[in-house]
Design an enzyme around this catalytic site. Sequence first.
Site, short mmCIF file in Angstrom:
data_model
loop_
_atom_site.label_atom_id
_atom_site.label_comp_id
_atom_site.label_asym_id
_atom_site.label_seq_id
_atom_site.Cartn_x
_atom_site.Cartn_y
_atom_site.Cartn_z
N HIS A 35 -8.40 9.72 4.93
CA HIS A 35 -7.69 8.70 5.69
C HIS A 35 -7.94 8.99 7.17
O HIS A 35 -7.63 10.08 7.64
CB HIS A 35 -6.18 8.77 5.43
CG HIS A 35 -5.77 8.14 4.13
ND1 HIS A 35 -4.96 8.78 3.23
CD2 HIS A 35 -6.02 6.91 3.60
CE1 HIS A 35 -4.74 7.98 2.18
NE2 HIS A 35 -5.37 6.84 2.39
N GLY A 36 -8.51 8.03 7.88
CA GLY A 36 -8.79 8.26 9.30
C GLY A 36 -10.24 8.66 9.51
O GLY A 36 -11.07 8.56 8.61
N ASN B 199 -10.01 0.18 1.31
CA ASN B 199 -8.89 0.10 2.26
C ASN B 199 -9.36 0.50 3.66
O ASN B 199 -10.04 1.52 3.83
CB ASN B 199 -7.79 1.07 1.85
CG ASN B 199 -7.08 0.65 0.59
OD1 ASN B 199 -7.52 -0.25 -0.11
ND2 ASN B 199 -5.97 1.31 0.30
N ASP C 224 0.85 -1.20 0.00
CA ASP C 224 0.00 0.00 0.00
C ASP C 224 0.89 1.26 0.00
O ASP C 224 2.00 1.25 0.56
CB ASP C 224 -0.88 -0.03 1.26
CG ASP C 224 -2.05 0.95 1.18
OD1 ASP C 224 -2.50 1.25 0.06
OD2 ASP C 224 -2.52 1.39 2.26
N HIS C 225 0.40 2.32 -0.62
CA HIS C 225 1.07 3.63 -0.64
C HIS C 225 2.60 3.54 -0.66
O HIS C 225 3.26 3.83 0.34
CB HIS C 225 0.66 4.47 0.57
CG HIS C 225 -0.75 4.97 0.49
ND1 HIS C 225 -1.15 5.97 -0.36
CD2 HIS C 225 -1.87 4.58 1.14
CE1 HIS C 225 -2.45 6.18 -0.23
NE2 HIS C 225 -2.91 5.34 0.68
N SER D 52 -12.39 3.86 6.94
CA SER D 52 -12.77 4.12 8.34
C SER D 52 -13.66 5.34 8.46
O SER D 52 -13.37 6.40 7.88
CB SER D 52 -11.52 4.34 9.20
OG SER D 52 -10.74 3.17 9.20
N HIS E 95 -10.05 4.49 -0.93
CA HIS E 95 -9.21 4.62 0.27
C HIS E 95 -10.04 5.32 1.34
O HIS E 95 -10.98 6.03 1.04
CB HIS E 95 -7.95 5.44 -0.04
CG HIS E 95 -6.92 4.65 -0.78
ND1 HIS E 95 -5.66 4.40 -0.27
CD2 HIS E 95 -6.95 4.03 -1.98
CE1 HIS E 95 -4.97 3.67 -1.13
NE2 HIS E 95 -5.73 3.45 -2.18
N GLY E 96 -9.63 5.11 2.60
CA GLY E 96 -10.32 5.82 3.67
C GLY E 96 -11.63 5.18 4.08
O GLY E 96 -12.64 5.85 4.28
N THR F 191 -7.60 2.74 10.04
CA THR F 191 -7.73 3.43 11.33
C THR F 191 -8.70 2.77 12.30
O THR F 191 -8.40 2.64 13.49
CB THR F 191 -8.15 4.90 11.08
OG1 THR F 191 -7.22 5.47 10.16
CG2 THR F 191 -8.16 5.71 12.35
#
Length: 278
Positions: free
Chosen positions: A178-179, A228, A81-82, A209, A206-207, A231
């Site tokens: 993200h988060g 993905n 990832d990343h 959570s 992505h992100g 968090t």
Amino acid sequence: MLINTKKILQHAQQEKYAVAAFNVYNLETVQVAIHVAERENQPVIIALGERYFPTVDVEGFAAFVKALAEKSAVPVALHLDHAYEKESIIRAIRCGFTSVMFDGSAYDLDENIRRTKEIVEIAHMAGVSVEAEIGSLAKGDFSDEEEGDGTLTDPQSAKDFVDTTGVDFLAAAIGTVHGMYKGEPKIDLPLLERIQQAVDVPLVLHGGSGTPDSVITQAVQLGICKVNVNTEVSMAAVSYLQHAFENKQMVHLSTVMADMQQAMEPVMTKFVRLFANR
Ligand code: 13P
């Protein structure tokens, strides 16, 4: 069994469901992710970020995941990832990752295309599939990712990017972070629909959570094949640990780790069921 990520995502694309890509940082997280996938009879993607290379022995980690995947009843993929550095990507390919994400989202479109294309050529020679990203995610609370500027993906650029680079799946920025979200999530689902109409490859969100369930369900219907998640799983583990230590229990580390795994399990289960439309 260990399966190429592209194959897993092509099936998800055909059948309109999404596969969980759980970010992992230790063996406990890997074990819970594969255990949950097996129990729910769903494929799973084990994702290690380049940012954890200093603390995780990448070759040893890959051998461990491959061993678990081989004895697993469900398809398991091993994803980088990343990754920002070509060296990390080559290292992951050498030790058997089934896909890699090159994150060139900080570059302008032409430079992102140039660098991604080079990675695609290298990875495809080894039979490894490639994810890339245009646009970028802002950073919410409790995340461990890089701060992005939150630029959303332009559908025409997405098409040019996919056509020119030959990437196997594309991370689309549609407003997730993200988060955990600092305010109300503002996710642009009509934009996702336009991106999906513009490109053929499976799309990645992505992100995961903190993103509302209803948004995820609609996003999956609009072509998201991989989500993905990092968090929320980390938060479940950390809040269990905080609780354990606040109570000043003098317990053995093995017990703490086993209980921490139990704390992560319902969170991963929730996501796997949601992505599978259950
Ligand atoms: P979250 O931390 O929001 O779950 O996002 C994870 C992610 O997108 C990693 O690439």
